[in-house]
Design an enzyme around this catalytic site. Structure first.
Site, PDB file in Angstrom:
ATOM      1  N   HIS A 271       0.522   0.678 -13.400  1.00 20.74           N
ATOM      2  CA  HIS A 271       1.117  -0.501 -13.855  1.00 20.74           C
ATOM      3  C   HIS A 271       2.658  -0.224 -14.140  1.00 20.74           C
ATOM      4  CE1 HIS A 271       1.872  -4.437 -15.638  1.00 20.74           C
ATOM      5  NE2 HIS A 271       2.249  -4.037 -16.709  1.00 20.74           N
TER       6      HIS A 271
ATOM      7  N   GLY B 285       0.732  -1.324   0.124  1.00 20.64           N
ATOM      8  CA  GLY B 285       0.166  -0.030   0.077  1.00 20.64           C
ATOM      9  C   GLY B 285       0.782   1.312  -0.102  1.00 20.64           C
ATOM     10  N   SER B 286       2.021   1.304  -0.640  1.00 21.28           N
ATOM     11  CA  SER B 286       2.812   2.449  -0.466  1.00 21.28           C
ATOM     12  C   SER B 286       2.352   3.340  -1.543  1.00 21.28           C
ATOM     13  CB  SER B 286       4.473   2.022  -0.829  1.00 21.28           C
ATOM     14  OG  SER B 286       4.434   1.677  -2.128  1.00 21.28           O
TER      15      SER B 286
HETATM   16  C1  GRF Z   1       3.254  -1.448  -7.451  1.00 22.60           C
HETATM   17  O1  GRF Z   1       4.677  -1.793  -8.102  1.00 22.60           O
HETATM   18  C2  GRF Z   1       2.466  -1.566  -8.692  1.00 22.60           C
HETATM   19  O2  GRF Z   1       2.732  -1.085  -9.822  1.00 22.60           O
HETATM   20  C3  GRF Z   1       2.120  -3.104  -8.703  1.00 22.60           C
HETATM   21  O3  GRF Z   1       2.184  -3.480  -7.361  1.00 22.60           O
HETATM   22  C4  GRF Z   1       3.058  -2.652  -6.560  1.00 22.60           C
HETATM   23  C5  GRF Z   1       2.261  -2.296  -5.363  1.00 22.60           C
HETATM   24  O4  GRF Z   1       2.918  -1.703  -4.383  1.00 22.60           O
HETATM   25  N1  GRF Z   1       0.938  -3.591  -9.484  1.00 22.60           N
HETATM   26  P1  GRF Z   1       2.188  -1.046  -3.223  1.00 22.60           P
HETATM   27  O5  GRF Z   1       1.379  -2.001  -2.542  1.00 22.60           O
HETATM   28  O6  GRF Z   1       1.424   0.200  -3.493  1.00 22.60           O
HETATM   29  O7  GRF Z   1       3.429  -0.715  -2.236  1.00 22.60           O
END
Ligand code: GRF
Length: 231
Positions: free
Chosen positions: A130, A16-17
């Site tokens: 993405h 969830g960053s």
């Molecule tokens: C990100 O790299 C996004 O592009 C991919 O999953 C990751 C999610 O990261 N689909 P976070 O959970 O938002 O930290």
């Protein structure tokens, strides 16, 4: 009179960053943006804690929870039917909050027409982040696949990228809103590339969400003007 708010639902599956980036920059988003719910398909997703810390309501909605399908189910017809029902229920959960827009921020589940069709019918756009350029590395593990190509000298211009795009039923193929290139550098480790990609993502997800909200309200204003002109 206070401006009408823009209600955002965010779908996550993990750390969830990117959700955190939206939470932190929400005051900078246009049209009085408010996150009305965070939905995760993973119970242990740290993003659920981030949402709770920001006093945002959360929902856990999982396909393999016994409600839709048993773990290890192999019958493809049973799996497809369960996925379709799961996605239809996801649409109901989402639409119950009357959102203006849905943001997939690290949502690792392919959205079926049984989710997307009701959202289209309700005029609620769905956008996704993405970690690849349009048409390159669709689907999961996009960063790892780009890095493997880079290492064997097969990544054009030594550049991969990230994008925020509208969601359609073809995975990662909807119209891009913003695309940004990310360079792979000699000596990079996968972890270094991942960190550079994530830093760019945290910026682009906020800009992409803001742009999608601006377009939404512009379209609404144009539609309203068209209606009043024709009456
Ligand atoms: C990100 O790299 C996004 O592009 C991919 O999953 C990751 C999610 O990261 N689909 P976070 O959970 O938002 O930290």
């Amino acid at each position: 009179m206070s401006e009408q708010e823009t209600r955002i639902t965010i779908l996550i599956s993990g750390n969830g960053s990117n959700l955190q980036a939206i939470i932190d920059h929400r005051p900078l988003l246009p049209h009085n943006a408010r996150i009305v719910r965070v939905i995760s398909n993973k119970k242990s997703a740290f993003g659920l804690t981030r949402a709770a810390n920001a006093n945002i309501p959360t929902t856990y909605h999982n396909l393999i929870s016994g409600k839709y399908i048993a773990k290890g189910e192999k019958d493809e017809a049973v799996v497809q039917k369960a996925r379709s029902t799961y996605d239809a229920d996801l649409a109901k959960i989402v639409l119950d909050d009357k959102p203006d827009i849905v943001v997939c921020a690290g949502w690792m589940h392919i959205l079926a027409p049984s989710f997307l069709d009701p959202l289209v019918a309700a005029n609620v756009p769905v956008i996704n982040l993405h970690p690849a350029k349009p048409g390159a590395y669709d689907g999961a593990n996009a960063i790892e696949r780009a890095f493997a190509d880079f290492e064997r000298g097969a990544l054009p211009d030594n550049k991969t990228g990230i994008m925020v795009h509208y969601v359609i039923s073809e995975v990662d193929r909807g119209e891009p809103i913003f695309v940004r290139e990310v360079e792979c550098r000699a000596g990079d480790t996968l972890a270094e590339l991942q960190e550079r990609m994530h830093n760019e993502e945290h910026d682009l997800i906020v800009k992409g969400t803001g742009e999608a909200i601006s377009r939404l309200w512009k379209e609404r204003a144009e539609a309203a003007a068209g209606t009043s002109n024709s009456s």
